[in-house]
Design an enzyme around this catalytic site. Sequence first.
Site, PDB file in Angstrom:
ATOM      1  CD  GLU A 162      -3.143  -0.978   2.106  1.00  0.00           C
ATOM      2  OE1 GLU A 162      -3.111  -0.057   2.935  1.00  0.00           O
ATOM      3  OE2 GLU A 162      -4.100  -1.756   1.968  1.00  0.00           O
ATOM      4  CD  GLU A 266      -4.613  -6.186   4.130  1.00  0.00           C
ATOM      5  OE1 GLU A 266      -5.564  -5.367   4.116  1.00  0.00           O
ATOM      6  OE2 GLU A 266      -3.511  -5.928   4.632  1.00  0.00           O
TER       7      GLU A 266
END
Length: 545
Positions: A162, A266
């Site tokens: 990220e 995720e």
Amino acid sequence: MLFSKLCGLAVLIPLIHALNPITRRGKYLYDSVTNTRFSFKGVAYQQQGATANDPNDQFAEPSNFLDPLADSAGCKRDLPVLGQLQINAIRTYSVNSTLNHDDCMEAFNNAGIYVVLDLSTPGNSINRAAPEWTTTQLDEYISTINAFLKYDNVLAFNVANEVVAQLDVIPNATEAAPYIKAAARDVKAFLRSKNSTALVSYTSTDGPDTWRQNLFEYLSCDSDATSVDIFGLNNYEWCGDSNFQASYAGTEQTFSISTVPLMFSEFGCVTSPPRLWTEVAALFGPEMNQTWSGGIAFSYFPAEGGYGLVNLTNNNETVVTNEDFARLQAQYANLTLPSTPTEADAGQDVFSACPTPSASIWLASTNLPPTPNDEACQCLEQNAFSCKFIQTNSPQESAIVGELINTACSLLGQNNGSCDPIGGSGITGDYGAISFCDPITKLNYAMSEFFDITNRNPVSCNFDGNATAVPNAPSPTQAQAAASSCLANLAATFTPTSPATSSGSGSNSGPGSSGSTSGGFKTAVTVISLTWVVMISAGLWTLLV
Ligand SMILES: *[C@@H]1O[C@H](CO)[C@@H](O)[C@H](O)[C@H]1NC(C)=O
Ligand SMILES: *[C@@H]1O[C@H](CO)[C@@H](O)[C@H](O)[C@H]1NC(C)=O
Ligand SMILES: *[C@@H]1O[C@H](CO)[C@@H](O)[C@H](O)[C@H]1NC(C)=O
Ligand SMILES: *[C@@H]1O[C@H](CO)[C@@H](O)[C@H](O)[C@H]1NC(C)=O
Ligand SMILES: *[C@@H]1O[C@H](CO)[C@@H](O)[C@H](O)[C@H]1NC(C)=O
Ligand SMILES: *[C@@H]1O[C@H](CO)[C@@H](O)[C@H](O)[C@H]1NC(C)=O
Ligand SMILES: *[C@@H]1O[C@H](CO)[C@@H](O)[C@H](O)[C@H]1NC(C)=O
Ligand SMILES: *[C@@H]1O[C@H](CO)[C@@H](O)[C@H](O)[C@H]1NC(C)=O
Ligand SMILES: *[C@@H]1O[C@H](CO)[C@@H](O)[C@H](O)[C@H]1NC(C)=O
């Protein structure tokens, strides 16, 4: 002790002795021995560290971490519970390379569980607000890889999580992408030099279609050497009692053109409880399994926001599972992993042209930062500086170094000097000649430049008591010659080697630039880029008078 627990486990999961390497073929993953297709049926496995209390940190970055793979008792406690989920992989976000991971890694290996291991730590990540790819970062990554190379069950090393953001969220945030690609390139070259078949991945936050398409295309474009082997999307689109059409159809369409293996790195939205985990059937089923290689449910341990599947009680000795856990268990138990296409039908690995930059969505050069070169930075430290930072190795050192770089670069700017050689831009693809050095070497460069440009006036090498003039320093002319020689004929890319255990320059000590947004370098480079155009000067040190 662990052994007896594992014997018990054998009832739950077949005991395997060394897990087979997983390889990439086309846009899929295969067991390299059985040639069967591999899909991640995983769960995230790391307790949450404290989150940074930084108002500027909209991403709630953790400020510390607990290494779950060094916690033998914890792994022993958790294995039977993980066994109930029938997973084949865990994802772990940060480890401490100096600790011993044998018990956990061997136990997971024997239980048929692969590990996707993130290489960054809260103290060492590519910073999305001011990206760089330095000797400090590479050396810490290599230390972690060296600590885990001996384990057969490391499926992938994840070079960053990220980091790349949207331009409208953080200005210039896509310029981190070339730094991620450079990190993937150098980590891959290092792994191959060790004959490791471990794969290299990046895991992304979710975002609008064009942005996320540009991102996965960019990280898998041009050549194998500069591409990730797996692109992970942290996806939370399926909330509550949803269905493929409502939650995943758009994502499936965007990603179906991918040439790189994909996973949900995720998943598990919590906004419409209870979590039914019905997305599992969709992700592995006919609508999506030709695009995605499974995913990692978030999260085994409690995580802020209600993502946890278990709690620890009784002095952390006992695991209590919740209903979310039971529902995920049922969904995972009911899965048939996709077996098509076969490896023979998977086709060639494809590396397309990189996406074209566009002003509002995607700004990232295909000219990548160079491989960080320890020797060059150490050579500069030893031969080319007249004024140096006094290291304290205090916890604040990284932030102080950042502030001092700001100060020194401002002063240099006011005196017709330049910090260009320590700066860089992933947007223009220009990287200063020593932009790959560790922060302290960059600071020493800026302070020495200022000292020299002010004719070595003693007050110029003080910086509130943080700097000291180098005894018997080379003259400015000698320093310039030494710097040229340190930087002469550097290869832009090469296969990195393990860092020396003791660095004469001290360049590897202390935490490097901070996690993703907080800390020294963000400010430093912001000021640099506001004050100067961060471009490579025609030649290094040319402004030195
Ligand atoms: C890693 O572990 C060592 C030994 O316990 C400790 O001194 C060090 O602070 C740890 N590093 C990090 C980044 O947690
Ligand atoms: C890698 O494999 C090659 C060929 O088998 C061998 O010559 C080389 O020594 C190996 N390198 C390492 C680091 O194990
Ligand atoms: C995977 O997708 C293919 C193609 O849609 C389908 O034929 C197959 O049944 C799916 N596999 C599983 C396990 O759902
Ligand atoms: C863990 O404990 C918290 C607080 O008591 C509770 O809200 C949560 O549901 C529990 N989770 C599990 C997995 O039992
Ligand atoms: C349980 O584990 C957490 C995380 O490792 C730790 O902070 C806490 O102190 C532990 N509690 C006990 C009672 O050991
Ligand atoms: C188990 O999977 C099958 C085939 O995908 C599906 O039809 C069935 O509804 C699933 N059962 C549960 C309890 O989810
Ligand atoms: C900086 O350069 C400009 C133009 O060459 C000159 O006018 C000015 O005096 C210089 N300033 C300093 C502090 O050297
Ligand atoms: C974004 O990058 C460009 C090119 O390097 C630079 O000119 C500009 O100042 C940067 N903008 C911000 C807000 O940092
Ligand atoms: C060093 O620099 C920091 C940050 O600019 C400053 O707070 C500190 O007072 C300076 N002096 C010493 C001795 O740390």
